[in-house]
Motif scaffolding. Structure first.
Motif, PDB file in Angstrom:
ATOM      1  N   ALA A  48      35.189   5.366  -1.089  1.00  0.00           N
ATOM      2  CA  ALA A  48      35.101   3.944  -1.463  1.00  0.00           C
ATOM      3  C   ALA A  48      33.960   3.691  -2.441  1.00  0.00           C
ATOM      4  N   ASP A  49      32.824   4.383  -2.229  1.00  0.00           N
ATOM      5  CA  ASP A  49      31.678   4.165  -3.111  1.00  0.00           C
ATOM      6  C   ASP A  49      31.967   4.656  -4.528  1.00  0.00           C
ATOM      7  N   ALA A  50      32.570   5.841  -4.628  1.00  0.00           N
ATOM      8  CA  ALA A  50      32.897   6.384  -5.950  1.00  0.00           C
ATOM      9  C   ALA A  50      33.886   5.470  -6.658  1.00  0.00           C
ATOM     10  N   THR A  51      34.849   4.953  -5.915  1.00  0.00           N
ATOM     11  CA  THR A  51      35.857   4.068  -6.491  1.00  0.00           C
ATOM     12  C   THR A  51      35.209   2.791  -7.016  1.00  0.00           C
ATOM     13  N   MET A  52      34.310   2.235  -6.217  1.00  0.00           N
ATOM     14  CA  MET A  52      33.592   1.023  -6.631  1.00  0.00           C
ATOM     15  C   MET A  52      32.751   1.316  -7.875  1.00  0.00           C
ATOM     16  N   LEU A  53      32.060   2.469  -7.874  1.00  0.00           N
ATOM     17  CA  LEU A  53      31.184   2.800  -9.004  1.00  0.00           C
ATOM     18  C   LEU A  53      31.962   2.949 -10.298  1.00  0.00           C
ATOM     19  N   VAL A  54      33.139   3.562 -10.237  1.00  0.00           N
ATOM     20  CA  VAL A  54      33.935   3.736 -11.456  1.00  0.00           C
ATOM     21  C   VAL A  54      34.271   2.374 -12.059  1.00  0.00           C
ATOM     22  N   GLY A  55      34.693   1.435 -11.197  1.00  0.00           N
ATOM     23  CA  GLY A  55      35.002   0.084 -11.670  1.00  0.00           C
ATOM     24  C   GLY A  55      33.778  -0.585 -12.288  1.00  0.00           C
ATOM     25  N   ARG A 107      33.336  13.694 -14.176  1.00  0.00           N
ATOM     26  CA  ARG A 107      34.425  14.162 -13.318  1.00  0.00           C
ATOM     27  C   ARG A 107      34.139  13.986 -11.824  1.00  0.00           C
ATOM     28  N   SER A 108      32.878  14.091 -11.411  1.00  0.00           N
ATOM     29  CA  SER A 108      32.563  14.019  -9.980  1.00  0.00           C
ATOM     30  C   SER A 108      32.943  12.656  -9.383  1.00  0.00           C
ATOM     31  N   PHE A 109      32.891  11.588 -10.184  1.00  0.00           N
ATOM     32  CA  PHE A 109      33.320  10.268  -9.694  1.00  0.00           C
ATOM     33  C   PHE A 109      34.843  10.173  -9.692  1.00  0.00           C
ATOM     34  N   VAL A 110      35.437  10.686 -10.781  1.00  0.00           N
ATOM     35  CA  VAL A 110      36.893  10.589 -10.942  1.00  0.00           C
ATOM     36  C   VAL A 110      37.608  11.344  -9.829  1.00  0.00           C
ATOM     37  N   SER A 111      37.037  12.494  -9.435  1.00  0.00           N
ATOM     38  CA  SER A 111      37.706  13.322  -8.425  1.00  0.00           C
ATOM     39  C   SER A 111      37.726  12.643  -7.056  1.00  0.00           C
ATOM     40  N   GLU A 112      36.861  11.662  -6.845  1.00  0.00           N
ATOM     41  CA  GLU A 112      36.816  10.987  -5.543  1.00  0.00           C
ATOM     42  C   GLU A 112      37.481   9.613  -5.555  1.00  0.00           C
ATOM     43  N   THR A 163      25.575  11.358 -13.791  1.00  0.00           N
ATOM     44  CA  THR A 163      24.978  12.532 -13.141  1.00  0.00           C
ATOM     45  C   THR A 163      23.487  12.655 -13.451  1.00  0.00           C
ATOM     46  N   GLY A 164      23.004  11.935 -14.448  1.00  0.00           N
ATOM     47  CA  GLY A 164      21.592  12.024 -14.812  1.00  0.00           C
ATOM     48  C   GLY A 164      20.793  10.914 -14.162  1.00  0.00           C
ATOM     49  N   TYR A 165      19.646  10.637 -14.717  1.00  0.00           N
ATOM     50  CA  TYR A 165      18.768   9.631 -14.124  1.00  0.00           C
ATOM     51  C   TYR A 165      18.536   8.467 -15.067  1.00  0.00           C
ATOM     52  N   SER A 166      19.478   8.223 -15.965  1.00  0.00           N
ATOM     53  CA  SER A 166      19.195   7.209 -16.968  1.00  0.00           C
ATOM     54  C   SER A 166      19.239   5.813 -16.364  1.00  0.00           C
TER      55      SER A 166
END
Ligand code: C2E
Ligand code: MG
Ligand code: MG
Ligand code: MG
Length: 288
Positions: A210-217, A200-205, A180-183
Protein backbone atom coordinates in the motif's frame (compact mmCIF):
# COMPACT_ATOMS: atom_id res chain seq x y z
CA UNK A 1 41.05 -24.29 18.24
CA UNK A 2 39.04 -21.15 17.88
CA UNK A 3 42.22 -19.19 17.32
CA UNK A 4 43.31 -21.49 14.54
CA UNK A 5 39.97 -21.49 12.82
CA UNK A 6 39.92 -17.71 13.18
CA UNK A 7 43.28 -17.55 11.50
CA UNK A 8 42.24 -19.86 8.67
CA UNK A 9 39.03 -17.87 8.22
CA UNK A 10 41.21 -14.82 7.89
CA UNK A 11 43.48 -16.58 5.40
CA UNK A 12 40.42 -17.57 3.41
CA UNK A 13 39.12 -14.02 3.52
CA UNK A 14 42.50 -12.61 2.50
CA UNK A 15 42.72 -15.04 -0.38
CA UNK A 16 39.25 -14.08 -1.53
CA UNK A 17 40.09 -10.39 -1.27
CA UNK A 18 43.25 -10.95 -3.23
CA UNK A 19 41.38 -12.80 -5.95
CA UNK A 20 38.83 -10.05 -6.08
CA UNK A 21 41.48 -7.35 -6.37
CA UNK A 22 43.28 -9.33 -9.06
CA UNK A 23 40.11 -9.82 -11.06
CA UNK A 24 39.31 -6.11 -10.83
CA UNK A 25 42.83 -5.27 -11.99
CA UNK A 26 42.47 -7.71 -14.88
CA UNK A 27 39.03 -6.39 -15.81
CA UNK A 28 40.12 -2.77 -15.71
CA UNK A 29 43.06 -3.62 -17.92
CA UNK A 30 40.85 -5.49 -20.41
CA UNK A 31 38.29 -2.70 -20.37
CA UNK A 32 40.80 -0.22 -21.79
CA UNK A 33 40.92 -2.22 -25.00
CA UNK A 34 37.25 -3.16 -25.14
CA UNK A 35 36.28 -0.41 -27.58
CA UNK A 36 39.17 -1.02 -29.97
CA UNK A 37 38.54 -4.76 -29.86
CA UNK A 38 34.89 -4.19 -30.65
CA UNK A 39 33.71 -5.93 -27.47
CA UNK A 40 31.23 -3.27 -26.39
CA UNK A 41 27.66 -3.20 -27.64
CA UNK A 42 24.73 -0.91 -27.05
CA UNK A 43 21.37 -2.54 -26.33
CA UNK A 44 18.11 -0.62 -26.53
CA UNK A 45 15.08 -0.98 -24.28
CA UNK A 46 11.81 0.47 -25.60
CA UNK A 47 10.05 3.25 -23.69
CA UNK A 48 6.34 3.34 -24.56
CA UNK A 49 3.60 5.93 -24.32
CA UNK A 50 1.34 4.89 -21.41
CA UNK A 51 -1.88 5.60 -23.32
CA UNK A 52 -1.14 4.23 -26.79
CA UNK A 53 1.66 1.80 -25.81
CA UNK A 54 3.47 3.05 -28.87
CA UNK A 55 7.27 3.06 -28.64
CA UNK A 56 8.40 6.67 -28.46
CA UNK A 57 11.95 6.29 -27.17
CA UNK A 58 14.62 3.82 -26.09
CA UNK A 59 17.22 3.72 -23.35
CA UNK A 60 20.75 2.86 -24.45
CA UNK A 61 22.32 0.27 -22.15
CA UNK A 62 25.92 -0.76 -22.68
CA UNK A 63 27.00 -4.41 -22.76
CA UNK A 64 30.47 -5.91 -22.65
CA UNK A 65 31.11 -9.21 -24.37
CA UNK A 66 34.34 -10.27 -22.70
CA UNK A 67 36.33 -12.83 -24.76
CA UNK A 68 36.80 -15.21 -21.80
CA UNK A 69 34.20 -14.20 -19.22
CA UNK A 70 31.26 -13.81 -21.57
CA UNK A 71 28.70 -11.08 -21.00
CA UNK A 72 29.79 -8.78 -18.17
CA UNK A 73 27.03 -6.69 -16.56
CA UNK A 74 27.32 -2.89 -16.58
CA UNK A 75 26.69 -3.08 -12.83
CA UNK A 76 30.10 -4.78 -12.65
CA UNK A 77 32.16 -2.79 -15.13
CA UNK A 78 30.74 0.76 -14.90
CA UNK A 79 32.20 1.17 -11.36
CA UNK A 80 35.56 -0.01 -12.70
CA UNK A 81 35.31 2.39 -15.61
CA UNK A 82 34.56 5.16 -13.11
CA UNK A 83 37.61 4.34 -11.00
CA UNK A 84 40.00 4.10 -13.93
CA UNK A 85 38.83 7.16 -15.83
CA UNK A 86 37.67 5.01 -18.73
CA UNK A 87 34.11 6.27 -18.12
CA UNK A 88 34.83 9.33 -20.29
CA UNK A 89 35.74 7.46 -23.49
CA UNK A 90 33.04 4.87 -22.76
CA UNK A 91 30.29 7.48 -22.43
CA UNK A 92 31.46 9.23 -25.58
CA UNK A 93 31.34 5.94 -27.45
CA UNK A 94 27.81 5.16 -26.20
CA UNK A 95 26.58 8.68 -27.12
CA UNK A 96 28.00 8.38 -30.64
CA UNK A 97 26.55 4.93 -31.17
CA UNK A 98 23.15 5.86 -29.72
CA UNK A 99 22.84 8.95 -31.93
CA UNK A 100 23.89 7.04 -35.02
CA UNK A 101 21.36 4.27 -34.35
CA UNK A 102 18.55 6.69 -33.43
CA UNK A 103 19.15 8.57 -36.68
CA UNK A 104 18.57 5.31 -38.57
CA UNK A 105 15.40 4.45 -36.60
CA UNK A 106 13.96 7.85 -37.46
CA UNK A 107 14.75 7.48 -41.14
CA UNK A 108 13.26 3.99 -41.34
CA UNK A 109 10.17 4.65 -39.24
CA UNK A 110 9.34 8.25 -40.02
CA UNK A 111 8.69 8.80 -36.32
CA UNK A 112 10.30 11.14 -33.84
CA UNK A 113 11.95 8.45 -31.74
CA UNK A 114 14.21 9.59 -28.93
CA UNK A 115 17.16 7.92 -27.26
CA UNK A 116 18.49 8.27 -23.73
CA UNK A 117 22.02 7.68 -22.49
CA UNK A 118 23.10 7.17 -18.87
CA UNK A 119 25.66 9.61 -17.47
CA UNK A 120 27.85 8.52 -14.59
CA UNK A 121 27.84 10.86 -11.59
CA UNK A 122 31.57 10.31 -11.25
CA UNK A 123 33.02 11.38 -14.53
CA UNK A 124 34.41 14.78 -15.15
CA UNK A 125 33.56 15.04 -18.80
CA UNK A 126 30.28 16.84 -18.62
CA UNK A 127 31.30 19.72 -20.90
CA UNK A 128 32.89 17.20 -23.21
CA UNK A 129 29.65 15.29 -23.24
CA UNK A 130 27.61 18.28 -24.29
CA UNK A 131 29.92 19.23 -27.15
CA UNK A 132 30.32 15.63 -28.19
CA UNK A 133 26.56 15.14 -28.07
CA UNK A 134 26.09 18.18 -30.28
CA UNK A 135 28.54 16.77 -32.82
CA UNK A 136 27.02 13.26 -32.70
CA UNK A 137 23.50 14.63 -33.11
CA UNK A 138 24.52 16.76 -36.06
CA UNK A 139 26.32 13.85 -37.71
CA UNK A 140 23.19 11.70 -37.31
CA UNK A 141 20.95 14.49 -38.59
CA UNK A 142 19.07 14.64 -35.30
CA UNK A 143 17.62 17.63 -33.46
CA UNK A 144 18.85 18.19 -29.89
CA UNK A 145 15.61 16.99 -28.36
CA UNK A 146 16.17 13.51 -29.82
CA UNK A 147 18.72 12.89 -27.05
CA UNK A 148 18.15 12.66 -23.29
CA UNK A 149 20.83 12.21 -20.64
CA UNK A 150 19.89 10.19 -17.56
CA UNK A 151 21.48 11.11 -14.23
CA UNK A 152 20.78 9.83 -10.72
CA UNK A 153 19.94 11.71 -7.55
CA UNK A 154 23.52 11.24 -6.36
CA UNK A 155 24.65 13.80 -8.94
CA UNK A 156 26.25 16.61 -6.95
CA UNK A 157 24.53 19.97 -6.95
CA UNK A 158 27.69 21.68 -8.32
CA UNK A 159 27.44 19.43 -11.33
CA UNK A 160 23.72 19.98 -11.47
CA UNK A 161 24.38 23.65 -12.09
CA UNK A 162 26.47 22.69 -15.08
CA UNK A 163 23.58 20.57 -16.24
CA UNK A 164 21.76 23.79 -17.04
CA UNK A 165 23.99 23.95 -20.11
CA UNK A 166 22.63 20.63 -21.31
CA UNK A 167 19.01 21.75 -21.01
CA UNK A 168 19.76 25.15 -22.45
CA UNK A 169 21.17 23.36 -25.48
CA UNK A 170 17.86 21.55 -25.93
CA UNK A 171 19.03 18.07 -24.87
CA UNK A 172 16.64 16.27 -22.50
CA UNK A 173 17.54 15.45 -18.90
CA UNK A 174 16.00 12.62 -16.88
CA UNK A 175 16.40 11.79 -13.19
CA UNK A 176 17.01 8.03 -13.08
CA UNK A 177 16.15 5.57 -10.27
CA UNK A 178 14.13 8.24 -8.49
CA UNK A 179 13.22 7.42 -4.90
CA UNK A 180 16.34 5.40 -4.07
CA UNK A 181 18.63 8.31 -3.16
CA UNK A 182 18.42 10.95 -0.49
CA UNK A 183 17.41 13.94 -2.54
CA UNK A 184 15.16 16.55 -1.02
CA UNK A 185 12.28 18.27 -2.71
CA UNK A 186 14.36 21.43 -3.02
CA UNK A 187 17.00 19.47 -4.94
CA UNK A 188 14.27 18.17 -7.20
CA UNK A 189 12.96 21.67 -7.72
CA UNK A 190 16.40 23.01 -8.69
CA UNK A 191 17.21 20.21 -11.11
CA UNK A 192 16.64 21.33 -14.68
CA UNK A 193 15.20 17.91 -15.56
CA UNK A 194 12.22 17.40 -17.85
CA UNK A 195 11.74 13.70 -17.08
CA UNK A 196 11.58 11.74 -13.82
CA UNK A 197 12.02 7.96 -13.81
CA UNK A 198 10.42 6.13 -10.88
CA UNK A 199 12.70 3.37 -9.67
CA UNK A 200 11.77 -0.24 -10.33
CA UNK A 201 11.66 -1.04 -6.60
CA UNK A 202 8.43 1.00 -6.24
CA UNK A 203 6.90 -0.29 -9.46
CA UNK A 204 7.48 -3.92 -8.48
CA UNK A 205 5.37 -3.45 -5.34
CA UNK A 206 2.45 -1.71 -7.03
CA UNK A 207 -0.80 -3.27 -5.91
CA UNK A 208 0.87 -5.46 -3.30
CA UNK A 209 2.35 -2.83 -0.98
CA UNK A 210 0.00 0.00 0.00
CA UNK A 211 2.82 2.42 0.83
CA UNK A 212 4.63 1.84 -2.47
CA UNK A 213 1.36 2.27 -4.35
CA UNK A 214 0.63 5.53 -2.55
CA UNK A 215 4.19 6.78 -3.16
CA UNK A 216 4.01 6.12 -6.90
CA UNK A 217 0.84 8.22 -7.13
CA UNK A 218 2.42 11.00 -5.08
CA UNK A 219 5.66 11.02 -7.04
CA UNK A 220 3.69 11.33 -10.29
CA UNK A 221 1.70 14.26 -8.84
CA UNK A 222 4.85 16.06 -7.64
CA UNK A 223 6.63 15.52 -10.96
CA UNK A 224 3.67 16.80 -12.92
CA UNK A 225 3.49 19.81 -10.60
CA UNK A 226 7.11 20.52 -11.51
CA UNK A 227 6.28 20.13 -15.23
CA UNK A 228 8.17 16.87 -15.63
CA UNK A 229 7.04 13.82 -17.53
CA UNK A 230 7.16 10.53 -15.63
CA UNK A 231 8.62 7.20 -16.76
CA UNK A 232 7.92 4.07 -14.71
CA UNK A 233 10.90 1.68 -14.77
CA UNK A 234 10.71 -2.09 -14.48
CA UNK A 235 7.10 -2.63 -15.58
CA UNK A 236 6.73 -6.41 -15.67
CA UNK A 237 3.02 -7.20 -15.31
CA UNK A 238 -0.30 -6.19 -16.78
CA UNK A 239 -1.47 -5.24 -13.27
CA UNK A 240 1.41 -2.78 -12.86
CA UNK A 241 0.60 -1.37 -16.29
CA UNK A 242 -3.04 -0.83 -15.28
CA UNK A 243 -2.05 0.88 -12.01
CA UNK A 244 0.37 3.20 -13.79
CA UNK A 245 -2.15 4.16 -16.45
CA UNK A 246 -4.75 4.90 -13.78
CA UNK A 247 -2.20 6.99 -11.86
CA UNK A 248 -1.52 9.12 -14.95
CA UNK A 249 2.04 7.97 -15.58
CA UNK A 250 3.23 9.25 -18.98
CA UNK A 251 5.74 6.65 -20.15
CA UNK A 252 6.51 3.02 -19.35
CA UNK A 253 9.61 0.84 -19.60
CA UNK A 254 10.15 -2.75 -18.56
CA UNK A 255 10.27 -6.43 -19.42
CA UNK A 256 6.48 -6.45 -19.96
CA UNK A 257 7.16 -4.61 -23.21
CA UNK A 258 10.68 -5.79 -23.93
CA UNK A 259 14.07 -6.51 -22.43
CA UNK A 260 16.94 -4.42 -23.75
CA UNK A 261 17.66 -5.58 -27.32
CA UNK A 262 20.63 -5.46 -29.69
CA UNK A 263 20.05 -2.79 -32.34
CA UNK A 264 18.93 -5.24 -35.06
CA UNK A 265 16.36 -6.82 -32.75
CA UNK A 266 15.19 -3.39 -31.61
CA UNK A 267 14.58 -2.49 -35.27
CA UNK A 268 12.47 -5.66 -35.61
CA UNK A 269 10.60 -4.65 -32.47
CA UNK A 270 9.81 -1.27 -34.02
CA UNK A 271 8.51 -3.00 -37.16
CA UNK A 272 6.25 -5.29 -35.13
CA UNK A 273 4.87 -2.46 -32.98
CA UNK A 274 4.38 0.18 -35.61
CA UNK A 275 0.71 0.64 -34.78
CA UNK A 276 -0.47 1.60 -31.32
CA UNK A 277 -1.45 -1.36 -29.18
CA UNK A 278 -4.85 -1.58 -27.60
CA UNK A 279 -5.92 -2.99 -24.32
CA UNK A 280 -8.54 -5.41 -25.37
CA UNK A 281 -10.53 -7.56 -22.95
CA UNK A 282 -7.73 -7.70 -20.39
CA UNK A 283 -5.01 -8.63 -22.86
CA UNK A 284 -2.71 -6.06 -24.36
CA UNK A 285 -2.68 -6.61 -28.08
CA UNK A 286 0.84 -6.99 -29.36
CA UNK A 287 2.20 -7.92 -25.95
CA UNK A 288 2.09 -10.97 -23.70
P1 C2E B 1 19.41 1.96 -15.25
O1 C2E B 1 19.88 3.15 -16.02
O2 C2E B 1 18.45 2.21 -14.16
O3 C2E B 1 18.82 0.96 -16.34
C1 C2E B 1 17.73 0.12 -16.12
C2 C2E B 1 18.18 -1.28 -15.75
O4 C2E B 1 17.03 -2.04 -15.38
C3 C2E B 1 18.81 -2.04 -16.91
O5 C2E B 1 19.79 -2.93 -16.38
C4 C2E B 1 17.63 -2.83 -17.46
O6 C2E B 1 18.01 -3.99 -18.18
C5 C2E B 1 16.91 -3.19 -16.19
N1 C2E B 1 15.48 -3.41 -16.41
C6 C2E B 1 14.66 -2.80 -17.29
N2 C2E B 1 13.40 -3.25 -17.20
C7 C2E B 1 13.40 -4.19 -16.23
C8 C2E B 1 12.37 -5.03 -15.67
O7 C2E B 1 11.20 -5.01 -16.06
N3 C2E B 1 12.75 -5.88 -14.68
C9 C2E B 1 14.04 -5.94 -14.23
N4 C2E B 1 14.33 -6.80 -13.25
N5 C2E B 1 15.03 -5.16 -14.73
C10 C2E B 1 14.71 -4.30 -15.72
P2 C2E B 1 21.26 -3.02 -17.01
O8 C2E B 1 21.20 -2.88 -18.50
O9 C2E B 1 21.91 -4.22 -16.42
O10 C2E B 1 21.98 -1.72 -16.47
C11 C2E B 1 22.20 -1.54 -15.10
C12 C2E B 1 22.70 -0.13 -14.82
O11 C2E B 1 24.00 0.07 -15.37
C13 C2E B 1 21.82 0.96 -15.42
O12 C2E B 1 20.67 1.19 -14.62
C14 C2E B 1 22.78 2.12 -15.44
O13 C2E B 1 22.85 2.73 -14.17
C15 C2E B 1 24.12 1.43 -15.71
N6 C2E B 1 24.45 1.59 -17.14
C16 C2E B 1 24.06 0.85 -18.21
N7 C2E B 1 24.57 1.35 -19.36
C17 C2E B 1 25.30 2.45 -19.01
C18 C2E B 1 26.09 3.42 -19.76
O14 C2E B 1 26.21 3.40 -20.99
N8 C2E B 1 26.72 4.40 -19.01
C19 C2E B 1 26.59 4.48 -17.64
N9 C2E B 1 27.24 5.46 -17.01
N10 C2E B 1 25.86 3.60 -16.94
C20 C2E B 1 25.22 2.59 -17.60
MG1 MG C 1 18.97 4.68 -16.87
MG1 MG D 1 16.96 3.39 -13.83
MG1 MG E 1 18.07 1.18 -12.04
Amino acid sequence: SAKESGRSAFAFFARQMNEKVQSVVRLSNDLRYAIDRDELQVYYQPIVDADTLETVAAEALVRWQHPRLGLVSPADFIPIAEDTGFIGPLTEWVVQRACRDAGQWRQKNDRELRVSVNLSNRHRHLENCVSLAAASLQQAGLPREALTFEITESFAMEDVERLQAIRAGGIGLAIDDFGTGYSSLSYLRRLPADVLKIDRSFVSELGTDADATMLVGSIIAIAHGLRMRVVAEGVETREQLAYLQAAGCDLLQGYFFSKPLPNAAFNDFLDRHSVSSEIDGGTVRGYA
